[in-house]
Scaffold this active site. Structure first.
Site, PDB file in Angstrom:
ATOM      1  N   ASP A  30      -2.750  13.901   2.649  1.00 39.25           N
ATOM      2  CA  ASP A  30      -2.143  13.562   3.798  1.00 39.25           C
ATOM      3  C   ASP A  30      -1.226  14.551   4.692  1.00 39.25           C
ATOM      4  OD1 ASP A  30      -0.106  10.647   3.838  1.00 39.25           O
ATOM      5  OD2 ASP A  30       0.506  12.467   5.143  1.00 39.25           O
ATOM      6  N   GLN A  93       4.429   0.547   5.831  1.00 47.13           N
ATOM      7  CA  GLN A  93       2.870   0.714   6.206  1.00 47.13           C
ATOM      8  C   GLN A  93       2.756   1.109   7.559  1.00 47.13           C
ATOM      9  OE1 GLN A  93      -0.045  -2.391   5.712  1.00 47.13           O
ATOM     10  NE2 GLN A  93      -1.581  -1.009   5.904  1.00 47.13           N
ATOM     11  N   SER A  94       2.071   2.371   8.072  1.00 46.81           N
ATOM     12  CA  SER A  94       2.150   2.784   9.573  1.00 46.81           C
ATOM     13  C   SER A  94       0.553   2.768   9.922  1.00 46.81           C
ATOM     14  CB  SER A  94       2.688   3.909   9.875  1.00 46.81           C
ATOM     15  OG  SER A  94       2.181   5.123   8.967  1.00 46.81           O
ATOM     16  N   HIS A  99      -5.031   2.006   2.222  1.00 47.39           N
ATOM     17  CA  HIS A  99      -5.027   3.282   1.475  1.00 47.39           C
ATOM     18  C   HIS A  99      -3.763   3.360   0.221  1.00 47.39           C
ATOM     19  CE1 HIS A  99      -2.018   3.470   4.952  1.00 47.39           C
ATOM     20  NE2 HIS A  99      -1.274   4.155   3.988  1.00 47.39           N
TER      21      HIS A  99
HETATM   22  P1  5GP Z   1       1.586   4.364   5.350  1.00 43.59           P
HETATM   23  O1  5GP Z   1       2.629   4.759   6.233  1.00 43.59           O
HETATM   24  O2  5GP Z   1       0.687   3.348   6.180  1.00 43.59           O
HETATM   25  O3  5GP Z   1       1.330   3.976   4.123  1.00 43.59           O
HETATM   26  O4  5GP Z   1       0.732   5.730   5.225  1.00 43.59           O
HETATM   27  C1  5GP Z   1      -0.034   6.385   6.337  1.00 43.59           C
HETATM   28  C2  5GP Z   1      -0.130   7.937   6.021  1.00 43.59           C
HETATM   29  O5  5GP Z   1      -1.162   8.322   6.664  1.00 43.59           O
HETATM   30  C3  5GP Z   1       1.067   8.716   6.142  1.00 43.59           C
HETATM   31  O6  5GP Z   1       1.526   9.351   4.782  1.00 43.59           O
HETATM   32  C4  5GP Z   1       0.850   9.742   7.197  1.00 43.59           C
HETATM   33  O7  5GP Z   1       1.197  10.954   7.318  1.00 43.59           O
HETATM   34  C5  5GP Z   1      -0.690   9.810   7.100  1.00 43.59           C
HETATM   35  N1  5GP Z   1      -1.268  10.161   8.242  1.00 43.59           N
HETATM   36  C6  5GP Z   1      -1.344   9.574   9.493  1.00 43.59           C
HETATM   37  N2  5GP Z   1      -2.030  10.121  10.388  1.00 43.59           N
HETATM   38  C7  5GP Z   1      -2.883  11.029   9.680  1.00 43.59           C
HETATM   39  C8  5GP Z   1      -3.969  11.686  10.227  1.00 43.59           C
HETATM   40  O8  5GP Z   1      -4.531  11.597  11.307  1.00 43.59           O
HETATM   41  N3  5GP Z   1      -4.468  12.564   9.310  1.00 43.59           N
HETATM   42  C9  5GP Z   1      -4.168  12.782   7.875  1.00 43.59           C
HETATM   43  N4  5GP Z   1      -4.597  13.177   7.230  1.00 43.59           N
HETATM   44  N5  5GP Z   1      -3.038  11.597   7.453  1.00 43.59           N
HETATM   45  C10 5GP Z   1      -2.283  11.035   8.355  1.00 43.59           C
END
Ligand code: 5GP
Ligand code: ZN
Length: 113
Positions: A30, A93-94, A99
């Site tokens: 991440d 979720q973003s 994932h």
């Molecule tokens: P969510 O918030 O959707 O559950 O998790 C998305 C995750 O993706 C977040 O923890 C964020 O830090 C990670 N993330 C967002 N953009 C990128 C990126 O470009 N590269 C990587 N390696 N992680 C990312």
């Protein structure tokens, strides 16, 4: 899907620190780690979230968890680790490509925030 960040990482159009890959699954560090170990484990198939998963995704969903357990063993997260799907904006979720978060290397509280 053409305009999806994690599809682009899967196709190596955007760089990431890959820690595991096979024909169905890939995993990478991440970019904004929330624990000393914070890995995202994804299917190559674009599924927006667990809510959109169907019966045909059952084995892929199991595979994501088994890869999480394998990575946790490799990293010796013997004190415990957490696996999390955030589903929908209200749950944090973003990125709308399924994932599984694998978090380890620190203590975790319950209930989660
Ligand atoms: P969510 O918030 O959707 O559950 O998790 C998305 C995750 O993706 C977040 O923890 C964020 O830090 C990670 N993330 C967002 N953009 C990128 C990126 O470009 N590269 C990587 N390696 N992680 C990312
Ligand atoms: Zn995608």
């Amino acid at each position: 899907m053409t305009d999806c960040l994690f599809c682009k990482i899967s196709q190596k159009q955007i760089p990431a620190k890959l820690v595991y890959e096979d024909p169905e699954i890939f995993a990478f560090e991440d970019i904004q780690p929330q624990a000393p170990n914070h890995i995202l484990i994804c299917p190559r198939k674009h599924v927006a979230s667990l809510t959109e998963a169907t019966a045909e995704d059952a084995s892929m969903l199991g595979h994501l968890h088994l890869v999480a357990a394998k990575l946790a063993k490799e990293r010796k997260l013997t004190a415990g680790y957490r696996t999390v799907f955030n589903n929908g904006p209200g749950a944090g979720q973003s990125v709308f490509h399924l994932h599984l978060h694998l978090l380890g290397g620190r203590d975790f509280r319950w209930p989660p925030g």
